[in-house]
Write a protein that holds these residues in place. Structure first.
Motif, PDB file in Angstrom:
ATOM      1  N   VAL A   1       0.858  -1.188   0.000  1.00  0.00           N
ATOM      2  CA  VAL A   1       0.000   0.000   0.000  1.00  0.00           C
ATOM      3  C   VAL A   1       0.890   1.231   0.000  1.00  0.00           C
ATOM      4  O   VAL A   1       1.700   1.432   0.914  1.00  0.00           O
TER       5      VAL A   1
ATOM      6  N   SER B   1      -0.272   5.897  -3.920  1.00  0.00           N
ATOM      7  CA  SER B   1      -0.835   5.840  -5.273  1.00  0.00           C
ATOM      8  C   SER B   1      -1.342   4.468  -5.684  1.00  0.00           C
ATOM      9  O   SER B   1      -2.138   4.370  -6.617  1.00  0.00           O
ATOM     10  N   ASP B   2      -0.908   3.409  -5.001  1.00  0.00           N
ATOM     11  CA  ASP B   2      -1.229   2.060  -5.467  1.00  0.00           C
ATOM     12  C   ASP B   2      -1.487   1.106  -4.312  1.00  0.00           C
ATOM     13  O   ASP B   2      -0.978   1.293  -3.202  1.00  0.00           O
ATOM     14  N   GLU B   3      -2.260   0.067  -4.621  1.00  0.00           N
ATOM     15  CA  GLU B   3      -2.387  -1.109  -3.770  1.00  0.00           C
ATOM     16  C   GLU B   3      -2.185  -2.313  -4.684  1.00  0.00           C
ATOM     17  O   GLU B   3      -2.914  -2.467  -5.658  1.00  0.00           O
TER      18      GLU B   3
ATOM     19  N   ARG C   1      -5.023   4.267   0.892  1.00  0.00           N
ATOM     20  CA  ARG C   1      -3.997   5.037   0.200  1.00  0.00           C
ATOM     21  C   ARG C   1      -3.865   6.442   0.789  1.00  0.00           C
ATOM     22  O   ARG C   1      -2.762   6.991   0.885  1.00  0.00           O
TER      23      ARG C   1
ATOM     24  N   ASP D   1      -0.655   8.326   2.273  1.00  0.00           N
ATOM     25  CA  ASP D   1      -0.290   9.645   1.766  1.00  0.00           C
ATOM     26  C   ASP D   1      -0.070  10.618   2.917  1.00  0.00           C
ATOM     27  O   ASP D   1       0.964  11.305   2.994  1.00  0.00           O
TER      28      ASP D   1
END
Length: 477
Positions: free
Chosen positions: A23, A26-28, A377, A381
């Protein structure tokens, strides 16, 4: 987990982290990581030919867990002097607690003493931290005395990686700077690339209200929240924004606690001004009722900006979701109840301002994910990527990508725990969240590839953490 084989950096030569859900901001993705010489060497899809072909000296099994970048706490005060005492965590105990909580980088505040050079204050903080930190660290610089000499020094500090400067609109006679001093500092930052940080409260007006409250015999901790009014935070936030606008400088407002101050930030950002804001877990999970706890218990919750009525929490969470607030830091500045907070019995203005939090930040934000207030996410962040970008550490810190430092957290999203002073590792005799049940727990932590927490057992050491010079803010267009 196999026994580590030392590499050139002191970390195991090659480590594979397999089976987890990666995680990032921007992405998982279900993928594996390869670590070599303290950095992430590769990320590959699970069971791919690439990942299956890795030859590793050890393997971490993250099946059923999240694999996260190490947290970046961009607002701590280790061993900070305040009100005749010192914050109870030093760099050794505080960074150890950070590691327990999945934070692998802190940015602490070095203090300038009035009448002294910035360099002298920075050197003092380097001496406090050197050889004592369990995780990596950097410094902001507090500008307590804005003079032509200190402004010139900011140019030199930016060049060597101290790229953010804090100014106080609060605490007259201690850290306070007037509007002219703040404007001059912001103008200098506009020229040298530094990021001005502001504690936005109208300290002159607050001191009047404090004096009046004490004269009326109102001395309890709850009065701390009453005199540091929301309107005085909002007014100072508005003023700081306008000063930054005149100076042509960016602005970072620390520990935003209230809806009206947040509205000032949102309005500025709607005008595309380079204005940023941070809030802290205490404003998301605690409220003004804590300040009214009996038997002087409210003193545990005295911090500035103060805790607000509970209805402000949803506004702050909304600001986090809409990116009107970009960072969640802790303002970790703990004082023990016994012998420190008690200095203010009979006079709330003498209670040392500050609360512990460096160990619980990642878990509390995950609880917000569990409760549907943040996405996974966005959690990463706010706690990792955005503070790294804000303070010139990205992509060395704050993400899981080839070339990044191997600051990695294996996180169990299903584990349950109860927050308590009996089980935390911060050097303070109470927990602001005593008895709070939450879901999620840090399991294993790597700092530059070296295991500092191994399935709930601390394996780190003082001196592993390294000083990290920072670049300038990476969120400016």
């Amino acid at each position: 987990m196999t026994s580590p084989q030392p590499g050139a950096s002191g970390a195991p030569g090659r480590t594979a982290v397999r089976g987890g859900l990666l995680v990032t901001a921007s992405d998982e993705l279900h993928a594996d990581l390869l670590i070599e010489d303290g950095r992430i060497a590769a990320v590959a899809a699970r069971h791919s030919d690439v990942a299956d072909g890795w030859q590793a000296d050890r393997t971490l099994d993250a099946t059923g867990k999240y694999v996260l970048p190490g947290g970046v706490d961009a607002h701590t005060h280790m061993e900070m002097p305040f009100g005749g005492t010192f914050a109870s965590d030093d760099f050794e105990t505080g960074t150890r607690a950070a590691a327990w909580g999945g934070t692998t980088t802190i940015v602490d505040f070095a203090l300038q003493t009035k009448g002294r050079a910035l360099r002298e204050g920075l050197d003092q903080w380097h001496a406090k931290a050197d050889g004592r930190c369990a995780v990596d660290y950097g410094f902001h610089m507090v500008l307590s005395d804005v003079t032509p000499e200190s402004l010139h020094e900011t140019d030199l500090l930016v060049e060597e990686g101290v790229t953010s400067f804090k100014l106080f609109m609060a605490y007259p006679g201690v850290f306070y700077s007037d509007d002219g001093q703040i404007l001059r500092a912001m103008q200098r930052a506009a020229d040298n690339g530094g990021l001005p940080m502001v504690h936005a409260e109208n300290g002159i007006a607050i001191d009047v209200l404090v004096e009046q409250a004490l004269a009326e015999g109102r001395t309890d901790p709850r009065v701390h929240g009453e005199v540091r009014r929301e309107l005085l935070e909002a007014e100072a936030t508005h003023r700081a924004i306008q000063l930054a606008r005149v100076a042509g400088a960016p602005l970072y407002v620390v520990h935003v606690s209230a809806e009206k101050a947040l509205a000032e930030l949102a309005s500025a950002r709607d005008e595309n001004l380079p204005v940023f804001g941070e809030t802290c877990p205490q404003y998301l999970f605690l409220d003004v009722e804590n300040l009214a706890e009996p038997d002087f218990g409210g003193a545990k919750y005295v911090c500035s900006t103060p805790l607000r009525p509970k209805e402000h929490q949803e506004a702050l969470f909304r600001g986090l979701r809409t990116d009107d607030l970009q960072v969640v830091s802790t303002d970790h500045c703990p004082f023990c109840f016994s012998g420190q907070k008690e200095l203010g019995r009979g006079d709330f203005s003498k209670i040392p301002n500050g609360m512990p939090g460096v160990e619980s930040r990642m878990d509390l934000l995950h609880q917000a994910v569990v409760e549907g207030k943040l996405t996974r996410r966005r959690w990463i962040d706010l706690a990792c990527a955005s503070p790294a970008r804000m303070f010139g550490l990205y992509p060395k810190k704050g993400t899981l990508a080839p070339g990044a430092d191997a600051d990695i957290v294996v996180y169990d999203p299903h584990a349950e725990q109860v927050l308590s002073a009996e089980t935390h590792h911060m050097n303070v005799d109470y927990s602001p969240y005593e008895g709070k049940r939450i879901t999620g727990r840090v399991e294993t932590v790597l700092s530059r590839g070296t295991t500092v927490l191994d399935r709930g057992e601390y394996t780190g050491r003082a001196g592993h953490g390294q000083y990290v010079p920072r670049g300038t803010c990476q969120l400016l267009g």
